[in-house]
Design an enzyme around this catalytic site. Structure first.
Site, PDB file in Angstrom:
ATOM      1  N   ARG A 226       1.009  -1.182   0.060  1.00 32.71           N
ATOM      2  CA  ARG A 226       0.064   0.071   0.101  1.00 32.71           C
ATOM      3  C   ARG A 226       0.970   1.269   0.041  1.00 32.71           C
ATOM      4  O   ARG A 226       1.912   1.330   0.768  1.00 32.71           O
ATOM      5  CB  ARG A 226      -0.923   0.142   1.176  1.00 32.71           C
ATOM      6  N   HIS A 274      -1.584  -0.150  -9.908  1.00 31.80           N
ATOM      7  CA  HIS A 274      -2.358  -1.017  -8.776  1.00 31.80           C
ATOM      8  C   HIS A 274      -2.766  -2.262  -9.549  1.00 31.80           C
ATOM      9  O   HIS A 274      -3.831  -2.579  -9.655  1.00 31.80           O
ATOM     10  CB  HIS A 274      -3.221  -0.422  -8.205  1.00 31.80           C
TER      11      HIS A 274
HETATM   12  P1  NAP Z   1      -2.207 -10.749   5.547  1.00 30.59           P
HETATM   13  O1  NAP Z   1      -2.221 -12.192   5.375  1.00 30.59           O
HETATM   14  O2  NAP Z   1      -3.075 -10.077   6.458  1.00 30.59           O
HETATM   15  O3  NAP Z   1      -0.727 -10.397   5.878  1.00 30.59           O
HETATM   16  C1  NAP Z   1      -0.204  -9.290   6.388  1.00 30.59           C
HETATM   17  C2  NAP Z   1       1.304  -9.387   7.101  1.00 30.59           C
HETATM   18  O4  NAP Z   1       1.672  -8.118   7.662  1.00 30.59           O
HETATM   19  C3  NAP Z   1       1.037 -10.378   8.227  1.00 30.59           C
HETATM   20  O5  NAP Z   1       2.423 -10.964   8.199  1.00 30.59           O
HETATM   21  C4  NAP Z   1       1.167  -9.501   9.712  1.00 30.59           C
HETATM   22  O6  NAP Z   1       1.902  -9.898  10.659  1.00 30.59           O
HETATM   23  C5  NAP Z   1       2.092  -8.291   8.951  1.00 30.59           C
HETATM   24  N1  NAP Z   1       1.725  -7.036   9.705  1.00 30.59           N
HETATM   25  C6  NAP Z   1       0.664  -6.544  10.025  1.00 30.59           C
HETATM   26  N2  NAP Z   1       0.898  -5.150  10.925  1.00 30.59           N
HETATM   27  C7  NAP Z   1       1.926  -5.323  11.184  1.00 30.59           C
HETATM   28  C8  NAP Z   1       2.908  -4.820  11.735  1.00 30.59           C
HETATM   29  N3  NAP Z   1       2.743  -3.686  12.733  1.00 30.59           N
HETATM   30  N4  NAP Z   1       4.348  -5.089  12.075  1.00 30.59           N
HETATM   31  C9  NAP Z   1       4.886  -5.914  11.334  1.00 30.59           C
HETATM   32  N5  NAP Z   1       4.276  -6.833  10.607  1.00 30.59           N
HETATM   33  C10 NAP Z   1       2.908  -6.543  10.209  1.00 30.59           C
HETATM   34  O7  NAP Z   1      -2.315  -9.622   4.179  1.00 30.59           O
HETATM   35  P2  NAP Z   1      -2.092 -10.137   2.827  1.00 30.59           P
HETATM   36  O8  NAP Z   1      -3.111 -11.184   2.172  1.00 30.59           O
HETATM   37  O9  NAP Z   1      -0.822 -11.141   2.762  1.00 30.59           O
HETATM   38  O10 NAP Z   1      -2.085  -8.788   2.022  1.00 30.59           O
HETATM   39  C11 NAP Z   1      -0.989  -7.943   2.179  1.00 30.59           C
HETATM   40  C12 NAP Z   1      -1.508  -6.610   1.582  1.00 30.59           C
HETATM   41  O11 NAP Z   1      -0.955  -6.646   0.314  1.00 30.59           O
HETATM   42  C13 NAP Z   1      -2.755  -6.328   1.845  1.00 30.59           C
HETATM   43  O12 NAP Z   1      -3.203  -5.759   2.941  1.00 30.59           O
HETATM   44  C14 NAP Z   1      -2.923  -5.224   0.553  1.00 30.59           C
HETATM   45  O13 NAP Z   1      -2.625  -3.812   1.197  1.00 30.59           O
HETATM   46  C15 NAP Z   1      -2.058  -5.505  -0.462  1.00 30.59           C
HETATM   47  N6  NAP Z   1      -2.318  -6.047  -1.734  1.00 30.59           N
HETATM   48  C16 NAP Z   1      -1.860  -5.509  -2.860  1.00 30.59           C
HETATM   49  C17 NAP Z   1      -2.277  -5.871  -3.817  1.00 30.59           C
HETATM   50  C18 NAP Z   1      -2.110  -5.356  -5.340  1.00 30.59           C
HETATM   51  O14 NAP Z   1      -2.503  -5.554  -6.328  1.00 30.59           O
HETATM   52  N7  NAP Z   1      -1.235  -4.282  -5.228  1.00 30.59           N
HETATM   53  C19 NAP Z   1      -3.229  -7.149  -3.913  1.00 30.59           C
HETATM   54  C20 NAP Z   1      -3.644  -7.818  -2.991  1.00 30.59           C
HETATM   55  C21 NAP Z   1      -3.209  -7.224  -1.711  1.00 30.59           C
HETATM   56  P3  NAP Z   1       1.242 -11.355  11.320  1.00 30.59           P
HETATM   57  O15 NAP Z   1       1.350 -12.330  10.471  1.00 30.59           O
HETATM   58  O16 NAP Z   1       1.805 -11.337  12.511  1.00 30.59           O
HETATM   59  O17 NAP Z   1      -0.310 -11.126  11.574  1.00 30.59           O
END
Ligand code: NAP
Length: 311
Positions: A226, A274
């Site tokens: 993001r 994006h």
């Molecule tokens: P997820 O499964 O919720 O994983 C988020 C990761 O971030 C987890 O490992 C979490 O830690 C970590 N995290 C959150 N807050 C943190 C903090 N304060 N300090 C350290 N680590 C932290 O999400 P995901 O499905 O992998 O997706 C991640 C992000 O990718 C989405 O939120 C979205 O913004 C982005 N995205 C972008 C696209 C695009 O096309 N550009 C597409 C899809 C998603 P824990 O494991 O300990 O909970």
């Protein structure tokens, strides 16, 4: 009584999703109504995109869950009118696979120095063999669904991978760390950093002047997470100083990226609109319908958002 499902997202999404959702719901055997308009007090589930017209959930008095079509929930997670479970999109076949391909492609582009050869068709016979992956430490900030899948793929290609998350993870072959103290360990001397964190108050500006300085000089930044994860001014300064050799950015604080933004046309920034990965209709519809069926059978929903943590 039928299960009433409101599809609340852009019209184009309805066109894409309607037939597949109906096909799966028909097969499930439940008596349902699926529509883009329903009396709020009769709605059981909302299939939702945070940019939809529904921003006040108060009139949805019998609502059981909001089922987000996107992985990112920053625009809905803090909505005080939302009192029911919020599930986000985890679409391994589509969204996750797409992200693995996008991240791997951009990591390899920078690792192999492809630009020098693709763009450098100027008659110069350029020397310089790229190092092997084993000599290129990669740091992944965020070891969730997407970060873990990317870490695994890069590990298989031979990169030394470090991963950072809020709670400590264990992954074969990946050097995991967590929390504030673990961040420097993850970043120190990394040559490529990939951001796959959600946008929360705790993650905003995580890549700033201090953390960028921990990377190896001439590092590459890849952000499909993001926009607010990066302090833009600090990144531009790091690009100017050479601390960062190139940034590939898919997400921005303002999208579409305004024409006046300095990232456009910057010689060492790649802007992508994006598109790193998108939810795919068939696999994402199956995830949505699975949660509706779980709700109807009294089973716990999957992929629930932790409202306090913000993701
Ligand atoms: P997820 O499964 O919720 O994983 C988020 C990761 O971030 C987890 O490992 C979490 O830690 C970590 N995290 C959150 N807050 C943190 C903090 N304060 N300090 C350290 N680590 C932290 O999400 P995901 O499905 O992998 O997706 C991640 C992000 O990718 C989405 O939120 C979205 O913004 C982005 N995205 C972008 C696209 C695009 O096309 N550009 C597409 C899809 C998603 P824990 O494991 O300990 O909970």
């Amino acid at each position: 009584m039928s299960v009433n499902i409101l599809f609340s997202a852009a019209q184009i999404r309805w066109v894409q999703y309607e037939a597949t959702l109906r096909g799966l719901l028909d097969k499930s055997g439940i008596d349902y109504v699926l529509a883009t308009e329903l009396p709020p007090q009769e709605v059981d589930y909302i299939v939702y995109a945070p940019n939809s017209d529904v921003q006040d959930f108060t009139p949805f008095r019998r609502l059981k869950a909001v089922l987000n079509l996107w992985a990112g929930v920053e625009d809905v997670v803090g909505n005080p009118t939302l009192k029911v479970p919020l599930a986000r999109m985890v679409d391994k076949e589509g969204l996750t696979q797409g992200m693995v391909e996008w991240v791997t492609g951009h990591v390899l582009r920078h690792h192999l120095g492809m630009d020098a050869h693709i763009l450098g068709q100027d008659g110069e016979w350029r020397a310089g063999v790229p190092p092997l992956s084993a000599e290129r430490p990669v740091c992944i900030l965020g070891l969730g669904t997407l970060g873990m899948a990317c870490a695994r793929a890069l590990r298989h290609l031979g990169f030394p991978v470090r991963g950072w998350s809020r709670t400590l993870k264990t992954m074969a072959g990946v050097d995991c760390s967590a929390g504030e103290d673990g961040l420097t360990k993850a970043l120190d001397d990394a040559q490529i950093v990939v951001l796959l964190l959600p946008d929360t108050p705790a993650t905003q500006n995580i890549l700033n002047a201090t953390t960028l300085a921990r990377l190896a000089p001439g590092a590459f930044v890849i952000n499909p997470g993001r926009g607010p994860l990066i302090d833009d001014a600090a990144l531009l300064a790091a690009l100017d100083s050479g601390q960062v050799a190139h940034a590939t950015l898919d997400v921005f604080r303002t999208e579409p990226l305004p024409a006046s933004d300095p990232f456009w046309g910057h010689p060492r920034v790649t802007v992508t609109p994006h598109i790193a990965s998108e939810t795919r209709v068939s696999s994402a519809s199956a995830v949505i319908v699975e949660n509706i069926l779980r709700g109807e059978k009294g089973k716990p929903f999957v992929h629930l958002v932790d409202r306090a943590a913000g993701y």
